[in-house]
Design an enzyme around this catalytic site. Sequence first.
Site, PDB file in Angstrom:
ATOM      1  N   HIS A 169     -54.380   3.808   9.516  1.00  0.00           N
ATOM      2  CA  HIS A 169     -53.596   3.434   8.335  1.00  0.00           C
ATOM      3  C   HIS A 169     -53.931   4.344   7.156  1.00  0.00           C
ATOM      4  O   HIS A 169     -53.980   3.899   6.012  1.00  0.00           O
ATOM      5  CB  HIS A 169     -53.889   1.986   7.926  1.00  0.00           C
ATOM      6  CG  HIS A 169     -53.157   0.956   8.729  1.00  0.00           C
ATOM      7  ND1 HIS A 169     -53.161   0.930  10.090  1.00  0.00           N
ATOM      8  CD2 HIS A 169     -52.378  -0.089   8.348  1.00  0.00           C
ATOM      9  CE1 HIS A 169     -52.432  -0.109  10.510  1.00  0.00           C
ATOM     10  NE2 HIS A 169     -51.948  -0.729   9.476  1.00  0.00           N
ATOM     11  N   GLU A 183     -39.526   1.272  14.659  1.00  0.00           N
ATOM     12  CA  GLU A 183     -39.478   2.465  13.812  1.00  0.00           C
ATOM     13  C   GLU A 183     -38.626   3.578  14.402  1.00  0.00           C
ATOM     14  O   GLU A 183     -37.871   4.253  13.695  1.00  0.00           O
ATOM     15  CB  GLU A 183     -40.895   2.992  13.559  1.00  0.00           C
ATOM     16  CG  GLU A 183     -41.741   2.126  12.634  1.00  0.00           C
ATOM     17  CD  GLU A 183     -42.346   0.907  13.295  1.00  0.00           C
ATOM     18  OE1 GLU A 183     -42.134   0.708  14.507  1.00  0.00           O
ATOM     19  OE2 GLU A 183     -43.042   0.146  12.605  1.00  0.00           O
TER      20      GLU A 183
END
Lengths: 348, 320
Positions: free
Chosen positions: A132, A63
């Site tokens: 999450h 990322e």
Amino acid sequence: MGIKSLMTFRDAVNLALVREMERDPSVFVFGLDVADHKGIFGSTQGLVEKFGRERCFGTPLSEDAMTGVALGAAISGLRPVHVHIRADFLLLAMNQIANMMSTLRYMSGGKLTIPLVVRAVIGRGWGQSAQHSKSLHGMFAHFPGLKVVVPTTPQDGYGLLRASIRDDNPVIFLEHRWLYDISGEVDENETVPLGRAAIRREGDAVTLVCTSWMNVEALKAAEILARRGVEVEIVDVRTVMPLDEETIVGSVNRTRHCIVADYDWIFCGFGAELAAVASQRCFGRLKQPVERLGFAPVPCPTTRPLENLFYPSAPTIIRAVEKLLGLEETDLRGESFYSYEQRFKGPF
Amino acid sequence: MIRKKEALSLYQKLVLVRLAEETIREEYFNDEMKTPVHLGIGAYAISVGVCHCLPSGAKTFGTYRNHALYLAVTGDTDGFFAELYGKLSGPGKGKAGSMHLCAPARGLMATSAVVGTTIPVAVGAALANAYRKGSDIVAVFFGDGAVEEGVFWESLNFASLKRLPVLFVCEDNNLAIHAHASERRGFRSIPDAVRAFDCHLGIGDGSDLLSVAQNTRAVLAQMTRDLKPGFLHFTYFRFLEHVGPREDFDAGYREKPGPKEMARLDPVRRLETELLRRGVASSAMEAIRAEASAKVRRSAEEAQKAPFAPPAELTTDVWA
Ligand SMILES: Cc1ncc(C[n+]2csc(CCOP(=O)(O)OP(=O)(O)O)c2C)c(N)n1
Ligand SMILES: [Mg+2]
């Protein structure tokens, strides 16, 4: 005349990508899982078939580097759309976002242009837990140089994404997981400009200033409150940065009551910004202090009974409205809430 | 060489994990386990084999695909199912769910759903051991996808530089969700890349429990003789979808192996074949399975009946 059709939020986002990719060959979509058969909950499905693997491709799990790659491509004239299946993974890319993406234009004396969109999914799923489920819109908007968008309706998913891709600034575009299945009318010719809030429902009793999924909860609350004659006004903020203060202020000045329902933690969150705007600019008109709703001040728990307490919902809003207006509590037995939870199944 | 008795005890651990996950597969569609499940069918031999060889006092860290690790370390099917059903009696009181199982009292310190994130934490735990001049080691389990994150290389570098007693265990299924390694890696092989670091390397077939255990022992012995990090690379085949209880061979991103190959890739059948070859009666294995099955069933039923955390639990455990 626009071409109007009924479509899901997922298809609206997908269509926005298709239209922008057709219109501008410098637009490309990349990120983990964008090119597989599931295509980020369906939102990137079909792009490889239509535009080829040069314009829609997966990446390694990297990322930080991929965000730098997006930035490099953007300052070199491309328009990347970098996609993340969870906003939490953007925390791995914070150096590129907060030290580079948000500052390069300024430090180049305005010479560099950064037309870059980062799409990421936020919100509840099937027990998504503490790693999450973050929203992060307030954190991103804290850094000058980043625009931040939190769409709720299919039309906004479509229109705001098209506007974000065309924008010459970095835009963080945050989509709630449960929105993908929601259907609504989408006018293909209508882009939605960044920096304009929407009044989702008119009312005179209280202004509810909402972000993302809180709009859905607020509409449900409004429906129940309307039965006893309490008409709430719902302002969907839509873009966190730039923030449309005028729409919020106009509404609060009319209703003279304000509840901020932000899809995030309250402490040091975007809700504080909204409350500050309403308090400062509507000081003389407000009949009560601004109330704030948001996540419980804990990491998001997995188990459903605690998760339901963690998230603010229609019942939370109803109680807050009643308290602010000094009303008796509505009997909520027999009401059905969490309709999306009933519909939504795992495993992710 | 692993003796028959030890092999049978490994079989017991392996079967427990398998039956626990088969129970999840049966129960999941009742929608009571509200947690994403990353099942490890095909992978168990790695956690079971490595944990079997770790000296007592070892600490472990893992990922969201942690069921085998949790059960290999604890054997605690009660806590396991309670957590999956989100109940108060689970190790995380239901706050954790499937992706964050842990048992610090048993050395399983943390598992994480953000890829690669426990790797440096394990290195830190090894640093603490070295700092206190202790001899305990730390093992960290991660998938092949984690190797693409910068933090993996940074952690391996630091551990090698400082000669820390940490065992990296790469569980390589050649997949990150649906993406094959060839779509993600600009280098030929993980072991080859790791060879450039100052650590002890072991490579093996992760479907073969006995060889996993042998490889692990060999690297642990090297680590004891010559203190450096260890790195174990095991390949295995993921039988099911990335997350969830189903097979997904019809999704088109990979082929279903033929029946003979499937048997070779299944660590349970592989071990059964080996045990039969060594003269273990199938009735002995049957008895182990029956016992494990009863244990799993009991735990799952208890967990279904157990209470959820009361509302006050929402705000506990945040602060020390
Ligand atoms: C930092 C980060 N990026 C992306 C994801 C989304 N994601 C979850 S699992 C996964 C694949 C990981 O593959 P691997 O490490 O090989 O583990 P496996 O699932 O194969 O066991 C991805 C991309 C994540 N959880 N964390
Ligand atoms: Mg993998």
